[in-house]
Design a protein around this motif. Structure first.
Motif, short mmCIF file in Angstrom:
data_model
loop_
_atom_site.label_atom_id
_atom_site.label_comp_id
_atom_site.label_asym_id
_atom_site.label_seq_id
_atom_site.Cartn_x
_atom_site.Cartn_y
_atom_site.Cartn_z
N THR A 73 24.33 38.53 50.53
CA THR A 73 25.01 38.42 49.23
C THR A 73 26.13 39.45 49.17
O THR A 73 26.17 40.40 49.95
N ASP B 48 28.26 34.55 45.43
CA ASP B 48 26.81 34.48 45.65
C ASP B 48 26.22 33.17 45.16
O ASP B 48 25.34 32.58 45.79
N THR C 20 19.41 37.61 40.16
CA THR C 20 20.27 36.44 40.31
C THR C 20 20.12 35.45 39.16
O THR C 20 20.75 34.40 39.17
#
Length: 659
Positions: free
Chosen positions: A325, A442, A336
């Motif tokens: 990431t 990401d 996340t």
């Protein structure tokens, strides 16, 4: 609304102030390691300029018994032009740009094999490939410390830098165009229709209202303000003197609370908890709406409990599950959640603006005149087509250097979606210091895998992200929205907008020249640039890993991103449907931000004082007590300015504000 005219003198003063700030920032921040002059979204130097100008102009008018040289609107205009460019010379653009464009050439080795794996994928013209020019950047010119600045400029190998800076200059110009058009499109909705609060503008507004009313003396002599001012002045006077005279004990401003919590069980998420006492941020938190300030610290605490709960039920996801990431502070899979939360909150912003955006589209395709309205620099029609042309220009720029069309469009879209949401969070929440949790790439990597980008597209995307869309501590777009709010009552909108564009152009050139000159005089290796180098190298190292071992969709990130999307959807529904709902959705977006690890306690104290004041004293007491918290802000920034000046002469500086 009362219209306030501005004269060219305000524009000239603002542009000159911004240019001087851009020239001084690299030396101050990266050589002296002093308190940043333009750090955050309420930068130090422009506010010191505003305060000094306000006092000076009022004093001259009083002595000469004539009209003031600058009006309140002109003082705010001068301040805002300096604010807009304040971040360009550092984290907003130049802090890592030169390192980014030379890292592969300088740090390639037989061990990392970047010359064979990364260099062929980076488009020609993006980086400096002249090894002698790169060595001069990192080691400095021979005898550079003894050379004058003019001699440094004469000896810089400009031909080696001309191509890369021309290529990236086009990219930066197009990014600025898109940001300006986005702000112009949404400013009326946020400022006029939603009447969004701007906590970071409260102090300048109150100061200039006092100036316009001829009450500058009354403002600075207010007993509540003086009481608040005394707190940071006394605190930083003691701690600052301690830096220069070690025998003077320091007053602790950071308390380590983590050791008081067990490393396992419900409270295991608080093992690194710290309590920062920052008077200015307590003041900003007091001026923020209670619902938002409550949400910031409450969601931060909830995030800690979530980590503990997952630990208790044995549902711990190892950091390796994240895969590769690029998030600046991403260490846990549960962080996340923000990937999905940002997407849903963007849709919420669009839904709130649906009627306004319909008007924009009708105006864009209509043949009727479309004049600029409140808070707009130019018409929404021009903003719409400027956004389209800017987006197409960026896409064409990416395609010209070899990035696939679909990847270009999707990546650029995600970049600006994240930036728009972050702008809303910063300006509405009064967050002077803000960082992203997850990087825009990401989310795309977790959904599509690295193969979707292609090798060249991947390395191009992460370089573009690092240049403009990853380090948002001094991002331009929130400052542009603040500028739109400040310019709302200005009658000469074209002059005001021309000043912003001129300041940006001058600021970019001045920042590039100043940073390049400093690096050639001293050398990057002798600057305070450890973070700058390590953060850039991490991007290339992570990219190299993905090239060696391509990854597919990341199930864990998709799971937590889906959870984040569901939570954000529930929050916006509750926020819209229940008037009694206590939490604002923007608080959830900052739950895992590294900035909130510093600011959460300030927001807690600000919220608590705001709540108690209104609960037991009402509006009248609030207006008086508000001056105490304005004094906290004023004192912190005045002391920051004082120690910045002291640091120039002492060669060692005490940092008042977090950098």
């Amino acid at each position: 609304m009362e219209h306030s005219p501005i004269r060219p003198r305000a524009i000239i003063l603002g542009v000159l102030s911004g240019a001087l700030l851009c020239l001084a920032t690299p030396y101050n921040n990266m050589y002296l390691a002093a308190t940043p002059l333009g750090g955050g979204h309420f930068p130090l130097a422009p506010f010191i300029l505003l305060t000094c100008l306000t006092v000076l102009v009022a004093l001259i008018a009083r002595i000469t018994r004539s009209g003031p040289l600058l009006s309140g609107a002109e003082l705010l205009t001068t301040w805002m032009l300096a604010v807009v460019v304040s971040g360009i010379a550092y984290t907003g653009l130049m802090r890592t740009l030169l390192i980014n464009l030379t890292a592969v050439e300088h740090f390639a080795s037989s061990g990392n094999r970047w010359s064979e794996t990364l260099a062929p994928l980076i488009p020609g013209g993006w980086t400096v490939t002249d090894s002698k020019a790169v060595d001069l950047l990192y080691n400095g010119l021979p005898g550079g410390r003894r050379l004058s600045w003019l001699e440094i400029l004469q000896n810089i190998p400009w031909s080696a830098w001309a191509g890369p800076m021309a290529a990236w200059g086009v990219f930066i110009l197009l990014c600025f165009l898109v940001m300006i058009c986005l702000v112009n499109l949404f400013s009326r909705q946020w400022i006029v229709n939603e009447r969004m609060n701007f906590p970071l503008l409260r102090l300048p507004y109150i100061m200039e209202e006092s100036f316009q009313g001829g009450r500058v003396g009354g403002f600075f002599s207010d007993r509540f303000l003086l009481a608040g001012l005394l707190v940071p002045v006394a605190l930083h006077l003691v701690n600052g003197l301690s830096v220069y005279i070690p025998t003077i004990p320091q007053v602790p401003t950071v308390l380590l609370a983590g050791p008081y919590f067990a490393k396992t069980g419900l409270f295991s998420g608080f093992t690194k908890l710290k309590l920062y006492f920052i008077p200015a941020y307590i003041g900003f938190a007091f001026l923020t709406s209670r619902q938002i300030s409550l949400s910031f610290w409450a969601f931060f605490i909830m995030g800690g409990f979530l980590t503990g709960i997952l630990s208790m039920v044995g549902y711990q996801v190892p950091p390796s599950a994240l895969g590769v990431t690029f998030g600046p502070t991403l260490t846990m899979a549960e962080e996340t959640q923000m990937v999905g939360a940002y997407g849903v909150f963007f849709l919420f912003i669009v839904w709130l603006s649906r009627d306004h955006l319909k008007d924009v589209l009708r105006s864009a395709f209509s043949t009727r005149p479309a004049p600029a309205r409140e808070s707009e620099w130019f018409s929404s029609r021009l903003a719409f087509w400027g956004l389209v042309l800017g987006g197409l220009g960026l896409t064409a720029w990416c395609r010209m250097f070899g990035m696939p069309l679909l990847v270009s469009m999707l990546l650029l879209g995600v970049f600006f979606v994240v930036l728009l949401v972050a702008t809303r969070v910063i300006c509405q929440g009064g967050i002077a210091y803000f960082t992203l949790t997850a990087a825009p790439t990401d989310g795309l990597l977790s959904l599509f895998g690295s193969g979707f980008f292609t090798n060249a597209g991947l390395i191009m995307g992460v370089i573009m992200q690092k240049v403009q869309f990853l380090d948002l501590r001094e991002s331009l777009m929130p400052s542009l929205l603040h500028a739109a709010k400040v310019g709302e009552p200005v009658s000469r909108k074209r002059l005001y907008f021309f000043g912003i564009c001129l300041a940006l152009g001058v600021g970019v050139v001045a920042s590039f020249v100043a940073m390049l000159a400093l690096c050639h005089k001293v050398g990057v290796r002798d600057l305070q640039a450890e973070w700058e180098v390590s953060s850039v190298l991490r991007i290339y190292e992570e990219s190299s890993k993905l090239l060696d071992a391509p990854s597919g969709p990341n199930t864990w990130i998709v799971i937590f991103a889906s959870v984040g999307a569901a939570v954000m959807l529930a929050l916006v529904l509750c926020f819209q449907r229940f008037y009694w709902w206590p939490l604002h959705p923007v608080g959830y977006l900052t739950m895992y931000s590294s900035a909130m690890r510093i600011l959460w306690f300030s927001f807690f104290l600000g919220w608590l004082c705001n709540h108690v004041t209104l609960r037991y004293g009402g509006i009248e007491l609030f207006r008086r007590v508000r001056m105490f918290f304005i004094g906290l802000i004023l004192g912190d920034f005045l002391m920051g300015g004082a120690f910045a000046v002291v640091g120039l002469y002492m060669g060692q500086s005490y940092q008042v504000l977090p950098s």
